[in-house]
Design a protein around this motif. Structure first.
Motif, PDB file in Angstrom:
ATOM      1  N   ALA A  13       0.732  -1.206  -0.002  1.00 43.15           N
ATOM      2  CA  ALA A  13       0.005   0.145   0.028  1.00 43.15           C
ATOM      3  C   ALA A  13       0.675   1.179  -0.187  1.00 43.15           C
ATOM      4  O   ALA A  13       0.500   2.316   0.644  1.00 43.15           O
ATOM      5  CB  ALA A  13      -1.015   0.074   1.235  1.00 43.15           C
ATOM      6  N   ALA A 110      -4.522   2.954   5.143  1.00 45.03           N
ATOM      7  CA  ALA A 110      -4.980   2.387   3.742  1.00 45.03           C
ATOM      8  C   ALA A 110      -4.760   0.975   3.650  1.00 45.03           C
ATOM      9  O   ALA A 110      -5.854   0.514   2.977  1.00 45.03           O
ATOM     10  CB  ALA A 110      -3.629   2.896   2.731  1.00 45.03           C
ATOM     11  N   ARG A 113      -8.389  -0.140   4.929  1.00 48.00           N
ATOM     12  CA  ARG A 113      -9.473   0.323   4.113  1.00 48.00           C
ATOM     13  C   ARG A 113      -9.361  -0.942   3.114  1.00 48.00           C
ATOM     14  O   ARG A 113     -10.329  -1.221   2.561  1.00 48.00           O
ATOM     15  CB  ARG A 113      -9.320   1.737   3.502  1.00 48.00           C
ATOM     16  N   PHE A 114      -7.982  -1.279   2.528  1.00 49.09           N
ATOM     17  CA  PHE A 114      -8.112  -2.308   1.568  1.00 49.09           C
ATOM     18  C   PHE A 114      -8.716  -3.657   1.988  1.00 49.09           C
ATOM     19  O   PHE A 114      -9.274  -4.460   1.460  1.00 49.09           O
ATOM     20  CB  PHE A 114      -6.835  -2.481   1.373  1.00 49.09           C
ATOM     21  N   GLU A 208      -4.657   5.513 -13.299  1.00 51.05           N
ATOM     22  CA  GLU A 208      -5.173   5.885 -11.821  1.00 51.05           C
ATOM     23  C   GLU A 208      -6.544   5.515 -11.866  1.00 51.05           C
ATOM     24  O   GLU A 208      -7.461   5.690 -12.869  1.00 51.05           O
ATOM     25  CB  GLU A 208      -5.025   7.536 -11.426  1.00 51.05           C
ATOM     26  N   TYR A 209      -6.698   4.595 -10.751  1.00 54.15           N
ATOM     27  CA  TYR A 209      -8.474   3.989 -10.704  1.00 54.15           C
ATOM     28  C   TYR A 209      -8.738   4.460  -9.392  1.00 54.15           C
ATOM     29  O   TYR A 209      -8.206   5.139  -8.721  1.00 54.15           O
ATOM     30  CB  TYR A 209      -7.982   2.476 -10.491  1.00 54.15           C
ATOM     31  N   PRO A 210     -10.155   4.601  -9.550  1.00 52.26           N
ATOM     32  CA  PRO A 210     -10.719   5.215  -8.233  1.00 52.26           C
ATOM     33  C   PRO A 210     -10.663   4.314  -7.060  1.00 52.26           C
ATOM     34  O   PRO A 210     -10.195   3.038  -7.070  1.00 52.26           O
ATOM     35  CB  PRO A 210     -12.381   4.988  -8.662  1.00 52.26           C
ATOM     36  N   SER A 211     -10.404   5.010  -5.994  1.00 49.25           N
ATOM     37  CA  SER A 211     -10.354   4.655  -4.448  1.00 49.25           C
ATOM     38  C   SER A 211     -11.571   4.256  -3.948  1.00 49.25           C
ATOM     39  O   SER A 211     -12.316   5.564  -3.589  1.00 49.25           O
ATOM     40  CB  SER A 211      -9.216   5.515  -3.771  1.00 49.25           C
ATOM     41  N   SER A 213     -14.333   3.383  -1.216  1.00 49.48           N
ATOM     42  CA  SER A 213     -14.705   3.177   0.404  1.00 49.48           C
ATOM     43  C   SER A 213     -15.869   2.218   0.367  1.00 49.48           C
ATOM     44  O   SER A 213     -16.769   2.312  -0.272  1.00 49.48           O
ATOM     45  CB  SER A 213     -14.979   4.499   1.315  1.00 49.48           C
ATOM     46  N   ARG A 239     -13.769  -1.828 -10.293  1.00 51.03           N
ATOM     47  CA  ARG A 239     -12.451  -0.926 -10.125  1.00 51.03           C
ATOM     48  C   ARG A 239     -12.245  -0.356 -11.323  1.00 51.03           C
ATOM     49  O   ARG A 239     -12.134   0.821 -11.759  1.00 51.03           O
ATOM     50  CB  ARG A 239     -11.467  -1.568  -9.458  1.00 51.03           C
ATOM     51  N   TYR A 261     -17.371   6.525  -3.843  1.00 55.06           N
ATOM     52  CA  TYR A 261     -16.336   7.198  -4.159  1.00 55.06           C
ATOM     53  C   TYR A 261     -15.647   8.137  -2.986  1.00 55.06           C
ATOM     54  O   TYR A 261     -14.446   8.577  -3.376  1.00 55.06           O
ATOM     55  CB  TYR A 261     -16.440   8.032  -5.178  1.00 55.06           C
ATOM     56  N   LYS A 263     -13.891   9.339   0.064  1.00 56.71           N
ATOM     57  CA  LYS A 263     -12.780   8.853   0.768  1.00 56.71           C
ATOM     58  C   LYS A 263     -12.999   9.101   2.124  1.00 56.71           C
ATOM     59  O   LYS A 263     -13.158  10.239   2.749  1.00 56.71           O
ATOM     60  CB  LYS A 263     -11.589   9.235   0.143  1.00 56.71           C
TER      61      LYS A 263
END
Length: 300
Positions: A13, A110, A113-114, A208-211, A213, A239, A261, A263
């Motif tokens: 991460a 992080a 959250r993952f 870059e991909y969306p993060s 929650s 994703r 989306y 965060k």
């Protein structure tokens, strides 16, 4: 057959995937085309038991002649410390390592959250930190190695680096502050290229991909249990915003609706707890790297 001479070895991460996507654009660099799963050969017992020839043939069978820097990415290696370093040293004493080091306080958040996103965690972050030691010690079988709930354990960089330095000289280890490299700032890339002894190059922006929650962690865990082995594939399709057919349309809809989306911010009480946990290791790390680490403690 050609063999690796560098490893992106961690930490988890912390942008190892981002660095991978940059370096693979150089014709002088070879990295395995399959991003997932990472090899983890020197970390996972079951992988290591398959033997050296398996490792080389699986990941380095198709190295082109023009490649000068031949490597792989396994974000577990730094976490593995002495056990991993000793194995690699036996096979490749001249191996070079790139360790991406992210603020361990934010890295732990992080990581949590993952783990929630993957449907493995339904405790609050505060509860997870409070119970971390007990949960880590209770893991059995393969989970004792994977340690999904060791959110702080992966962030003691000074301790882990010292263990690698027992087997490799400082000149073979490059530590990069994760926060210092992005699509908008690639100023450290020439340093990395010099370390790998390749020409500097100008890469295209790394994807870059969306993060996401998770709205409801308990529901996410239930959905993982429902979809079983397909869960990771379905999460990846969300994703990548792929339009795929899933027979259980309503359940797949539940999965997508359980993601947002927005965060989440780390709870303040957890941040203070983590500062206390990591403070001494961060101060020790300062004498081992070329970048400022005080900002990690000062950041709020």
């Amino acid at each position: 057959m050609r063999v690796p001479n560098f490893i992106i070895g961690g930490s988890a991460a912390s942008g190892t995937g981002f660095l991978y996507e940059l370096l693979i654009q150089s014709q002088e660099v070879y990295l395995p085309q399959n991003r997932i799963p990472e090899p983890h050969y020197y970390y996972k017992t079951l992988e290591y038991a398959k033997g050296f020839n398996y490792y080389i043939h699986t990941y380095f069978k198709h190295v082109p002649l023009e490649a000068k820097a031949i490597g792989e990415r396994s974000s577990s290696y730094l976490y593995g410390g002495r056990a991993v370093a000793s194995k690699i040293a036996r096979d490749f004493p001249d191996m070079k390592f790139i360790f991406m080091l992210r603020n361990p306080i934010q890295r732990a958040w992080a990581n949590y959250r993952f783990t929630v996103l993957q449907g493995f965690e339904d405790l609050s972050f505060y509860e997870a930190l409070e119970q971390e030691k007990q949960r880590v010690q209770s893991m059995q079988g393969i989970w004792r190695e994977i340690q999904p709930y060791d959110y702080t354990g992966r962030g003691f960089y000074a301790k882990q680096l010292k263990e690698f330095l027992e087997f490799f000289p400082q000149s073979q280890i490059l530590c990069i502050k994760s926060e210092s490299i992005s699509n908008d700032d690639l100023s450290v890339l020439p340093l990395i290229c010099n370390f790998l002894e390749i020409h500097s190059f100008t890469p295209k922006a790394s994807p870059e991909y969306p993060s996401f929650s998770v709205v409801n962690a308990t529901k996410q865990r239930e959905l993982r249990k429902y979809f079983g082995d397909r869960f990771s594939y379905l999460m990846n399709s969300v994703r990548l915003q792929e339009d795929i057919y899933v027979q259980e349309e309503e359940k797949y809809k539940e999965l997508k609706e359980n993601l947002t989306y927005t965060k989440e911010q780390m709870p303040q009480e957890c941040q203070e707890m983590l500062i206390d946990i990591f403070r001494d290791d961060i101060y020790e790390l300062a004498s081992m790297v070329t970048f400022d680490t005080n900002s990690w403690i000062e950041a709020r």
